[in-house]
Design an enzyme around this catalytic site. Sequence first.
Site, PDB file in Angstrom:
ATOM      1  N   LEU A  55       0.811  -1.212   0.000  1.00 54.17           N
ATOM      2  CA  LEU A  55       0.000   0.000   0.000  1.00 54.17           C
ATOM      3  C   LEU A  55       0.845   1.263   0.000  1.00 54.17           C
ATOM      4  O   LEU A  55       0.400   2.313  -0.459  1.00 54.17           O
ATOM      5  CB  LEU A  55      -0.929   0.019   1.221  1.00 54.17           C
ATOM      6  N   GLY A  56       2.060   1.192   0.570  1.00 56.41           N
ATOM      7  CA  GLY A  56       2.896   2.382   0.639  1.00 56.41           C
ATOM      8  C   GLY A  56       4.210   2.084   1.320  1.00 56.41           C
ATOM      9  O   GLY A  56       4.470   0.968   1.784  1.00 56.41           O
ATOM     10  N   GLN A  57       5.075   3.118   1.387  1.00 53.49           N
ATOM     11  CA  GLN A  57       6.393   2.976   1.973  1.00 53.49           C
ATOM     12  C   GLN A  57       6.696   4.244   2.761  1.00 53.49           C
ATOM     13  O   GLN A  57       6.507   5.351   2.261  1.00 53.49           O
ATOM     14  CB  GLN A  57       7.449   2.785   0.877  1.00 53.49           C
ATOM     15  N   GLY A  58       7.152   4.084   3.992  1.00 49.58           N
ATOM     16  CA  GLY A  58       7.526   5.227   4.807  1.00 49.58           C
ATOM     17  C   GLY A  58       8.866   4.998   5.454  1.00 49.58           C
ATOM     18  O   GLY A  58       9.551   4.002   5.208  1.00 49.58           O
TER      19      GLY A  58
ATOM     20  N   VAL B 233       4.014  -0.905   4.077  1.00 47.26           N
ATOM     21  CA  VAL B 233       2.685  -1.251   4.587  1.00 47.26           C
ATOM     22  C   VAL B 233       1.999  -2.118   3.535  1.00 47.26           C
ATOM     23  O   VAL B 233       1.976  -1.771   2.349  1.00 47.26           O
ATOM     24  CB  VAL B 233       1.841   0.006   4.870  1.00 47.26           C
TER      25      VAL B 233
ATOM     26  N   LYS C 164       1.774  -3.003   8.896  1.00 48.18           N
ATOM     27  CA  LYS C 164       2.942  -2.127   8.840  1.00 48.18           C
ATOM     28  C   LYS C 164       4.136  -2.919   9.351  1.00 48.18           C
ATOM     29  O   LYS C 164       4.185  -3.312  10.513  1.00 48.18           O
ATOM     30  CB  LYS C 164       2.704  -0.876   9.685  1.00 48.18           C
TER      31      LYS C 164
ATOM     32  N   ASP D 210       3.013  15.026  12.603  1.00 47.47           N
ATOM     33  CA  ASP D 210       3.149  14.704  11.172  1.00 47.47           C
ATOM     34  C   ASP D 210       1.794  14.670  10.488  1.00 47.47           C
ATOM     35  O   ASP D 210       1.475  13.751   9.737  1.00 47.47           O
ATOM     36  CB  ASP D 210       3.880  13.380  10.987  1.00 47.47           C
TER      37      ASP D 210
END
Length: 661
Positions: A369-372, A377, A391, A488
């Site tokens: 779903l994404g990268q942080g 995730v 996550k 954030d």
Amino acid sequence: MLPNMTISSNARTGKKDQLTPWKSPSDPSIGSFSCGMKPQSLPQAFIWKDGSPFWRSGPWNTRNFIGIPEMYSVYHHGFSLVEDPDGTLSLSFFYVNLSLSHFVLTTQGDLELIYWDNEKDDWEVRWKALKTECHVYGKCGAFGSCDSRNSPICSCLRGFEPNNTIEWSRGNWASGCVRRTPLQRGRVNSTGGEASKMDGLLKQKMMKVPDFADWSAAHEDDCRQQCLQNCSCIAYAYDVGTGCMPWTRSLIDTLQFSSGGVDLYIRAASSELDKEGDVKKIIAITVVIGTVSISICTLILWRWIAKHKAMKKKAKGILLFNREEAHKKFPSENMPGDNLNQVQVQELPLFNFEKLTSATNNFHQSNKLGQGGFGPVYRGKLSDGQEVAVKRLSKTSGQGLEEFMNEMVVISKLQHQNLVRLLGCCVEREERMLIYEYMPNKSLDAFLFDPHKERLLDWRRRFNIIEGIGRGLLYLHRDSRLRIIHKDLKASNILLDNELNPKISDFCMARIFGGNEDQANTNRVVRTYGYMSPEYEMEGRFSEKSDVFSFGVLLLEIFSGRRNYSFNKDEQSLSLLGFAWKLWNANNIMALIDPMISEPCFEMEILRCIHVGLLCVQDFAKDRPNVSVVISMLKSEIVDLPHPKQPAFTERKIALGTDSS
């Protein structure tokens, strides 16, 4: 006293007095809906949409409509139905306790009783026709029954099954149900023998009776016999005021009530009656088996609890070890407000690593779903069908371990409808994972800055999102057991559920404040530029007002539909805040508004929200309002808003839209 409402109809002359709404709140032409009486042997009130039934009251029984259970306790003395000598049927409404009250048919086709509340000094809705989806006419099709307490809301009447199983499973119930076993259509007598194989009646309690009822003057016992002896009769009901109601056509618009209503008797084949008896036997056997099994289950459960406690104790030891390990990696930085000794992590459910691997298809790239900074995730689907977001701590991330501990400590203590919900964690095989509820609509930026999806965000949805974010922030700052500064807040960290309700996410940088703390400093600034308050960027100093600044940037993005760094070549020297400030001083702030939401009827409300946004992004923290004041401003509870001072970063002096540490 004049009646609050009168509607009438004459079957012979065709003359009608009906309620009709405007086409829309801003268009006074006649809309698609109308409300009136349908003169027949059993009079009913209807709402029609383009001439087709949209809602039905159920038959009149000389005191009330039996399809509206609330009338028994609320409106008992309020209605009168009279038939004049010329055949005109008139329904009037009085309410002696509510002198200022009347019925309104809304532009969406809902009939509402509203009254003037002297204490609130405003109009209040006392009753509405369309309380749930089940009140829409024929929601579950022929021989279907609707119950808003169930999921799915539609089911077949006893003795029937879905006409189209595939469509039914998809939530499309228009095709209705069909009889499971054909009727014998024979007579039933008391001599036994062959008669015992004839049709019988199945009882369903507390129902809104179907449409198209016939009427008979028969008493209750005679009503039953008449139906059984009539080959065309497929159901009957009896009400003291209404009398005998048999049906010879499809049963449509049937609803299951939790109280009130009428018992409906449905004709069924003898085999269906036998199934009813079999069910009772099965229940009795199940009770006996269940009683015998309880002792065995209790023993197994006791052993499982003991094992589960041991696993949690071990997991807690692992997490505490990680905290010590994190201190070694980051000796100059405090852990989550360094309050872990005072704030104990709640007992979180532990997820099995193998199950998470299976749920995410071995953490396949297609489920990412994404990268942080924390790590990737993934979307997952557990064995019970529940969708989750996993996550996963990146093993190569230098800051991920601290973020993991921080997010676990913070969010395990939080429960609010506008905060993403933590379902559990996994601490196996050097893996550190947090498991969250899955948000199907992803994040706010995916809608707000997408030319196709932003059409779904009209003004009302955007304002609801703003209110939801504000409520979530107020909970973090004031109402939760801990005082939390998010640090954030940005569009990509606002997730949207199925109904586009916002949920604040990503608490890896959040800070827990002690009871007397107002602000704190950090030597390690990790944020998204463009949302970062000047005191945090320049001095590493943060407080509640830091989150207010970020909230103000979000407000301006939501109203303008533009990212805080999306400007053309002629605007290169300006940030979003500078652009908004320039338009404000030029008395041209309307140019900031996204054309998708620019409507005259919302203009004043939008301008007020932009004004609040500019107050939130003022250069000095002391000039910014706190979140509770911001919410009051948005709700117009504060009439006179102060004039905003110049926002921070009115000129583009930083590379907006990038992360740095």
